[in-house]
Design a protein around this motif. Structure first.
Motif, PDB file in Angstrom:
ATOM      1  N   MET A   1      13.373  11.483  31.729  1.00  0.00           N
ATOM      2  CA  MET A   1      13.584  11.902  33.132  1.00  0.00           C
ATOM      3  C   MET A   1      12.282  12.472  33.707  1.00  0.00           C
ATOM      4  SD  MET A   1      17.244  13.814  32.670  1.00  0.00           S
ATOM      5  CE  MET A   1      18.424  13.130  31.518  1.00  0.00           C
ATOM      6  N   LEU A   2      11.585  13.254  32.888  1.00  0.00           N
ATOM      7  CA  LEU A   2      10.329  13.861  33.374  1.00  0.00           C
ATOM      8  C   LEU A   2       9.232  12.814  33.542  1.00  0.00           C
ATOM      9  CD1 LEU A   2      10.439  17.109  31.208  1.00  0.00           C
ATOM     10  CD2 LEU A   2      10.628  17.001  33.709  1.00  0.00           C
ATOM     11  N   ARG A   3       9.266  11.748  32.709  1.00  0.00           N
ATOM     12  CA  ARG A   3       8.280  10.670  32.889  1.00  0.00           C
ATOM     13  C   ARG A   3       8.511   9.962  34.221  1.00  0.00           C
ATOM     14  NH1 ARG A   3       8.007  11.162  27.397  1.00  0.00           N
ATOM     15  NH2 ARG A   3      10.003  10.206  26.921  1.00  0.00           N
ATOM     16  N   GLU A   4       9.756   9.916  34.667  1.00  0.00           N
ATOM     17  CA  GLU A   4      10.037   9.375  36.014  1.00  0.00           C
ATOM     18  C   GLU A   4       9.514  10.344  37.075  1.00  0.00           C
ATOM     19  OE1 GLU A   4      11.227   6.485  37.266  1.00  0.00           O
ATOM     20  OE2 GLU A   4      10.969   5.861  35.173  1.00  0.00           O
TER      21      GLU A   4
ATOM     22  N   ILE B   1       1.739  19.624  32.695  1.00  0.00           N
ATOM     23  CA  ILE B   1       2.400  20.302  31.568  1.00  0.00           C
ATOM     24  C   ILE B   1       2.611  19.321  30.413  1.00  0.00           C
ATOM     25  CG2 ILE B   1       4.511  21.453  30.798  1.00  0.00           C
ATOM     26  CD1 ILE B   1       4.799  22.527  33.698  1.00  0.00           C
ATOM     27  N   MET B   2       3.097  18.118  30.731  1.00  0.00           N
ATOM     28  CA  MET B   2       3.368  17.138  29.662  1.00  0.00           C
ATOM     29  C   MET B   2       2.074  16.767  28.937  1.00  0.00           C
ATOM     30  SD  MET B   2       6.200  14.666  31.428  1.00  0.00           S
ATOM     31  CE  MET B   2       6.881  13.841  29.997  1.00  0.00           C
ATOM     32  N   ASP B   3       1.004  16.572  29.672  1.00  0.00           N
ATOM     33  CA  ASP B   3      -0.253  16.161  29.039  1.00  0.00           C
ATOM     34  C   ASP B   3      -0.857  17.262  28.181  1.00  0.00           C
ATOM     35  OD1 ASP B   3       0.092  13.716  30.121  1.00  0.00           O
ATOM     36  OD2 ASP B   3      -1.345  13.956  31.759  1.00  0.00           O
TER      37      ASP B   3
ATOM     38  N   GLY C   1       1.085  19.200  26.372  1.00  0.00           N
ATOM     39  CA  GLY C   1       1.988  19.394  25.232  1.00  0.00           C
ATOM     40  C   GLY C   1       2.869  20.621  25.390  1.00  0.00           C
ATOM     41  N   GLY C   2       2.795  21.286  26.550  1.00  0.00           N
ATOM     42  CA  GLY C   2       3.632  22.465  26.808  1.00  0.00           C
ATOM     43  C   GLY C   2       5.024  22.061  27.272  1.00  0.00           C
ATOM     44  N   LEU C   3       5.829  23.041  27.617  1.00  0.00           N
ATOM     45  CA  LEU C   3       7.205  22.772  28.041  1.00  0.00           C
ATOM     46  C   LEU C   3       7.380  22.998  29.541  1.00  0.00           C
ATOM     47  CD1 LEU C   3       9.358  24.382  25.176  1.00  0.00           C
ATOM     48  CD2 LEU C   3       8.663  21.998  25.453  1.00  0.00           C
ATOM     49  N   VAL C   4       8.112  22.114  30.160  1.00  0.00           N
ATOM     50  CA  VAL C   4       8.475  22.219  31.575  1.00  0.00           C
ATOM     51  C   VAL C   4       9.538  23.322  31.688  1.00  0.00           C
ATOM     52  CG1 VAL C   4       9.558  20.913  33.460  1.00  0.00           C
ATOM     53  CG2 VAL C   4       7.889  19.800  31.956  1.00  0.00           C
TER      54      VAL C   4
ATOM     55  N   GLY D   1      15.934  15.507  23.057  1.00  0.00           N
ATOM     56  CA  GLY D   1      14.798  16.303  23.562  1.00  0.00           C
ATOM     57  C   GLY D   1      15.255  17.468  24.425  1.00  0.00           C
ATOM     58  N   TYR D   2      16.509  17.781  24.397  1.00  0.00           N
ATOM     59  CA  TYR D   2      17.115  18.881  25.151  1.00  0.00           C
ATOM     60  C   TYR D   2      18.320  19.355  24.369  1.00  0.00           C
ATOM     61  CZ  TYR D   2      19.577  21.427  28.823  1.00  0.00           C
ATOM     62  OH  TYR D   2      20.233  22.403  29.538  1.00  0.00           O
ATOM     63  N   PRO D   3      18.593  20.641  24.222  1.00  0.00           N
ATOM     64  CA  PRO D   3      17.778  21.767  24.669  1.00  0.00           C
ATOM     65  C   PRO D   3      16.562  21.994  23.753  1.00  0.00           C
ATOM     66  CG  PRO D   3      19.732  22.548  23.504  1.00  0.00           C
ATOM     67  CD  PRO D   3      19.835  21.061  23.557  1.00  0.00           C
TER      68      PRO D   3
ATOM     69  N   ALA E   1      16.955  29.552  26.031  1.00  0.00           N
ATOM     70  CA  ALA E   1      17.516  29.600  27.388  1.00  0.00           C
ATOM     71  C   ALA E   1      18.198  28.277  27.727  1.00  0.00           C
ATOM     72  CB  ALA E   1      16.409  29.898  28.400  1.00  0.00           C
ATOM     73  N   GLN E   2      17.573  27.152  27.360  1.00  0.00           N
ATOM     74  CA  GLN E   2      18.199  25.849  27.639  1.00  0.00           C
ATOM     75  C   GLN E   2      19.504  25.690  26.865  1.00  0.00           C
ATOM     76  OE1 GLN E   2      15.442  22.517  27.160  1.00  0.00           O
ATOM     77  NE2 GLN E   2      13.821  23.654  28.184  1.00  0.00           N
ATOM     78  N   ALA E   3      19.539  26.201  25.621  1.00  0.00           N
ATOM     79  CA  ALA E   3      20.772  26.100  24.823  1.00  0.00           C
ATOM     80  C   ALA E   3      21.889  26.868  25.526  1.00  0.00           C
ATOM     81  CB  ALA E   3      20.535  26.631  23.410  1.00  0.00           C
TER      82      ALA E   3
ATOM     83  N   ARG F   1       1.586   2.853  26.082  1.00  0.00           N
ATOM     84  CA  ARG F   1       1.570   4.020  25.198  1.00  0.00           C
ATOM     85  C   ARG F   1       1.707   5.261  26.046  1.00  0.00           C
ATOM     86  NH1 ARG F   1      -0.631   2.732  19.904  1.00  0.00           N
ATOM     87  NH2 ARG F   1      -1.196   0.530  19.991  1.00  0.00           N
ATOM     88  N   ARG F   2       2.337   6.306  25.494  1.00  0.00           N
ATOM     89  CA  ARG F   2       2.477   7.552  26.240  1.00  0.00           C
ATOM     90  C   ARG F   2       1.158   8.312  26.233  1.00  0.00           C
ATOM     91  NH1 ARG F   2       7.891  10.449  24.116  1.00  0.00           N
ATOM     92  NH2 ARG F   2       6.523  12.218  24.495  1.00  0.00           N
ATOM     93  N   PRO F   3       0.759   8.866  27.385  1.00  0.00           N
ATOM     94  CA  PRO F   3      -0.509   9.602  27.418  1.00  0.00           C
ATOM     95  C   PRO F   3      -0.504  10.847  26.532  1.00  0.00           C
ATOM     96  CG  PRO F   3       0.652   9.760  29.533  1.00  0.00           C
ATOM     97  CD  PRO F   3       1.397   8.782  28.694  1.00  0.00           C
TER      98      PRO F   3
HETATM   99  P1  AMP Z   1       9.719  13.977  24.752  1.00  0.00           P
HETATM  100  O1  AMP Z   1       9.761  12.627  25.366  1.00  0.00           O
HETATM  101  O2  AMP Z   1      11.095  14.521  24.448  1.00  0.00           O
HETATM  102  O3  AMP Z   1       8.806  14.056  23.557  1.00  0.00           O
HETATM  103  O4  AMP Z   1       9.099  14.957  25.855  1.00  0.00           O
HETATM  104  C1  AMP Z   1       7.789  14.783  26.340  1.00  0.00           C
HETATM  105  C2  AMP Z   1       7.334  16.040  27.069  1.00  0.00           C
HETATM  106  O5  AMP Z   1       8.202  16.294  28.187  1.00  0.00           O
HETATM  107  C3  AMP Z   1       7.373  17.313  26.248  1.00  0.00           C
HETATM  108  O6  AMP Z   1       6.202  17.488  25.462  1.00  0.00           O
HETATM  109  C4  AMP Z   1       7.500  18.371  27.352  1.00  0.00           C
HETATM  110  O7  AMP Z   1       6.259  18.573  28.017  1.00  0.00           O
HETATM  111  C5  AMP Z   1       8.426  17.689  28.348  1.00  0.00           C
HETATM  112  N1  AMP Z   1       9.860  17.955  28.030  1.00  0.00           N
HETATM  113  C6  AMP Z   1      10.791  17.049  27.635  1.00  0.00           C
HETATM  114  N2  AMP Z   1      11.986  17.623  27.456  1.00  0.00           N
HETATM  115  C7  AMP Z   1      11.821  18.934  27.752  1.00  0.00           C
HETATM  116  C8  AMP Z   1      12.685  20.058  27.728  1.00  0.00           C
HETATM  117  N3  AMP Z   1      13.980  19.963  27.353  1.00  0.00           N
HETATM  118  N4  AMP Z   1      12.169  21.262  28.106  1.00  0.00           N
HETATM  119  C9  AMP Z   1      10.889  21.392  28.488  1.00  0.00           C
HETATM  120  N5  AMP Z   1      10.017  20.382  28.501  1.00  0.00           N
HETATM  121  C10 AMP Z   1      10.465  19.153  28.146  1.00  0.00           C
END
Ligand code: AMP
Length: 215
Positions: free
Chosen positions: A34-37, A52-54, A56-59, A85-87, A91-93, A160-162
Motif C-alpha cells: 500500500m505504501l509503495r502505491e 522513510i521507506m528508503d 529503512g525506518g517505519l511510517v 508487514g502489519y502490525p 501501537a499498531q498491534a 527491484r525494490r529501491p
Molecule cells: P515491506 O514491504 O513490508 O518490507 O515494507 C517496506 C517498508 O514500508 C518498510 O521498511 C517501512 O518503511 C514501510 N512499512 C511497511 N509496513 C509498515 C508498517 N506496518 N508500519 C510502518 N512502516 C511500514
C-alpha cells in the motif's frame, strides 16, 4: 479466518501470503505494498513515505492503521485477511485489535516465520519481481524457467525494490528486532502464536502454514 504473518524482512511473508491467496481465497493486506502505491504520488505524503521507506525506518502508526481500516471496511466478513508487514509496533498491534473489533472480526493466528538473519541479506538483495504481474524471483534461488521471461505472464519487464540494498536491509532488521519482535509476547499470552521454520523450502513453509490453518 484472519491471520498475521510475522517475521523480519525477507522471511517470506509476501511469498506465503500470495500462496494463501491462491489456495484459500484469502486477501493479502500488505502495508508495504500500500505504501509503495502511496509513494508513487507526487504529493507531500508520497515524498515523505518514500524518504522513510528508503531509509529503512517505519511510517507512522496512524497512517498504516488507517490504511488497514479502510481495506477491512471494503471486505466481506467471509473473506479472510492476511496481515503482511502489519502490525509492526506495539501501537499498531493495539490499533489492530480496535479495528478488528469494530469490523466484527477476530485474529485467529499469528504465524511467525523463523529465519537466520544473515541469510536474509542474501535473500533480499537478490530478489526481483515481474513488473507486470508481481510474481517473485531471485538471482540465485529462483530464476524464471526461461531467463528474462516471467513464468506466470510472459512479461520481460522486471523490477527491484529501491529499499532492497544491504544498508537499508540492516536498518529494517534493526527496526524489526527493536519494535516488531516485542509484540510477540502479547500474542503468545493469548495462545495464538505458531512458529514455522522460514528457512525451509517455499513449498514446505506453505505446508506448515496450511497445517496450522486447518488444525
Ligand atoms: P515491506 O514491504 O513490508 O518490507 O515494507 C517496506 C517498508 O514500508 C518498510 O521498511 C517501512 O518503511 C514501510 N512499512 C511497511 N509496513 C509498515 C508498517 N506496518 N508500519 C510502518 N512502516 C511500514
Amino acid at each position: 479466518m484472519d491471520i498475521i504473518l510475522l517475521g523480519p524482512p525477507g522471511a517470506g511473508k509476501g511469498t506465503q501470503a500470495q500462496r494463501l491467496v491462491e489456495h484459500h481465497g484469502m486477501l493479502q493486506l500488505s502495508t508495504g505494498d500500500m505504501l509503495r502505491e502511496t509513494r508513487k504520488a507526487d504529493t507531500e505524503l508520497g515524498h515523505k513515505v518514500a524518504d522513510i521507506m528508503d531509509s529503512g525506518g517505519l511510517v507512522s502508526d496512524e497512517i498504516v492503521s488507517a490504511m488497514i481500516d479502510a481495506k477491512l471496511a471494503d471486505m466481506g466478513p467471509e473473506t479472510g485477511a492476511i496481515f503482511d508487514g502489519y502490525p509492526r509496533t506495539a501501537a499498531q498491534a493495539d490499533q489492530l485489535d480496535g479495528i478488528l473489533a469494530r469490523h466484527g472480526r477476530k485474529l485467529d493466528h499469528v504465524i511467525e516465520l523463523e529465519v537466520n538473519e544473515e541469510a536474509l541479506v542474501e535473500r533480499i538483495t537478490g530478489r526481483f519481481t515481474c513488473a507486470n504481474c508481481g510474481a517473485g524471483y531471485h538471482d540465485v534461488f529462483k530464476q524464471p524457467a526461461t531467463p528474462g521471461v516471467c513464468d506466470k505472464c510472459g512479461s520481460t519487464e522486471f523490477k527491484r525494490r529501491p529499499d532492497d540494498n544491504e544498508e537499508t536491509v540492516r536498518k529494517r532488521m534493526q527496526e524489526y528486532r527493536g519494535k516488531t519482535a516485542p509484540i510477540l509476547p502479547g500474542y503468545e499470552q493469548r495462545g495464538i502464536v505458531s512458529r514455522v521454520d522460514g528457512m525451509a523450502s517455499i513449498e514446505d513453509v506453505t505446508h506448515a502454514i496450511d497445517a496450522i490453518l486447518t488444525r
